[in-house]
Design an enzyme around this catalytic site. Structure first.
Site, PDB file in Angstrom:
ATOM      1  CG  PHE A  35     -34.334 -44.733  11.650  1.00 20.34           C
ATOM      2  CD1 PHE A  35     -34.218 -45.746  11.970  1.00 20.34           C
ATOM      3  CD2 PHE A  35     -34.397 -44.500  10.269  1.00 20.34           C
ATOM      4  CE1 PHE A  35     -34.277 -46.869  11.231  1.00 20.34           C
ATOM      5  CE2 PHE A  35     -34.448 -45.333   9.213  1.00 20.34           C
ATOM      6  CZ  PHE A  35     -34.378 -46.697   9.749  1.00 20.34           C
ATOM      7  CG  HIS A 121     -26.687 -46.784   4.819  1.00 19.89           C
ATOM      8  ND1 HIS A 121     -27.081 -45.556   5.721  1.00 19.89           N
ATOM      9  CD2 HIS A 121     -25.313 -46.754   5.351  1.00 19.89           C
ATOM     10  CE1 HIS A 121     -26.316 -45.366   6.563  1.00 19.89           C
ATOM     11  NE2 HIS A 121     -25.087 -46.025   6.378  1.00 19.89           N
ATOM     12  CB  ILE A 231     -32.960 -30.280   3.694  1.00 25.77           C
ATOM     13  CG1 ILE A 231     -31.752 -30.133   2.444  1.00 25.77           C
ATOM     14  CG2 ILE A 231     -33.813 -31.398   3.506  1.00 25.77           C
ATOM     15  CD1 ILE A 231     -30.775 -29.245   2.867  1.00 25.77           C
TER      16      ILE A 231
END
Length: 238
Positions: A35, A121, A231
């Protein structure tokens, strides 16, 4: 090998109760946009800001427009797990990692083989009728037009947490339990600016707190080791 990678490898080797807390950055290497980065959804041009479209109010008032955006930007049926997802699943099989706590809704941790995944979420893989609660998969929503409808006539809603909606209390309680009992907590691919999920990190009581992220964190969590990087690239070296 980079000394930070060496230190992380030592931390993992000496830990038996690892918990991973991840965000959108975990899935960007699988081709799913986040985002807030330069290429993220917040920097693209839409008729309404993404945070407005992905709100409960907008969903209730403009369902057809919500689903137009949702199908285009929130569904990635061809996305595959990357090195981060696969390494975490490996650690779980080895008995070292106890849980993945994720803010993502893409289901890639499960696709990689992780079993104990707490989805703060929700998930795009689950959808339900708002009237009779009948379950529908992602394909049904993806290949429907306009607002997807149930056989009973009710509207089918994605099982994802929209802005203005609360998180599932049982999931939050389990996440708090895992974090508070972890000997190593790895935070990866999240800027920790979305609450209440980000507040969970404060319940960590150990002395091996690792942050792996591209860019700055929204909160100073007092990390014992901070690695600036993707990551997947980092975990693939362990």
């Amino acid at each position: 090998m980079d000394e930070k990678i060496i230190k992380l490898r030592e931390m993992v080797a000496s830990s038996e109760n690892i918990v991973f807390f991840g965000g959108a950055g975990v899935s960007t290497e699988s081709g799913i946009p986040d985002f807030r980065s330069v290429d993220g959804l917040y920097h693209q041009q839409f008729a309404y800001p993404p945070e407005t479209i992905l709100s409960h109010t907008f969903y209730m008032r403009h369902k057809a427009e919500f689903f137009d955006f949702y199908r285009q930007k929130m569904l990635a049926p061809d996305a595959k797990p990357n090195a981060a997802h696969l390494k975490l699943a490996q650690w779980e099989r080895e008995g070292k990692l106890k849980a993945v706590i994720t803010q993502n809704i893409d289901g890639l941790h499960q696709k990689a083989g992780s079993r104990e995944v707490l989805e703060l979420h929700g998930s795009v893989l689950r959808n339900y009728c708002e009237r009779c609660r009948k379950f529908y998969d992602m394909d049904y929503v993806m290949h429907s037009e306009g607002v997807p409808h149930c056989t009973c006539g009710g509207d089918v809603k994605p099982d994802v947490v929209l802005y203005e909606e609360g998180l599932d209390e049982r999931t939050m309680d389990k996440a708090l339990h895992y974090i508070s009992h972890a000997d190593l907590l790895i935070i990866g691919g999240t800027s920790l600016v979305v609450y209440p999920a980000a507040g969970l990190v404060r319940y960590y009581r150990g002395n091996k707190l690792v942050v792996i992220n591209k860019g700055e964190l929204g909160a100073d969590v007092g990390a014992d080791l901070t690695i600036n990087g993707a990551i997947g690239e980092v975990l693939s070296q362990l």
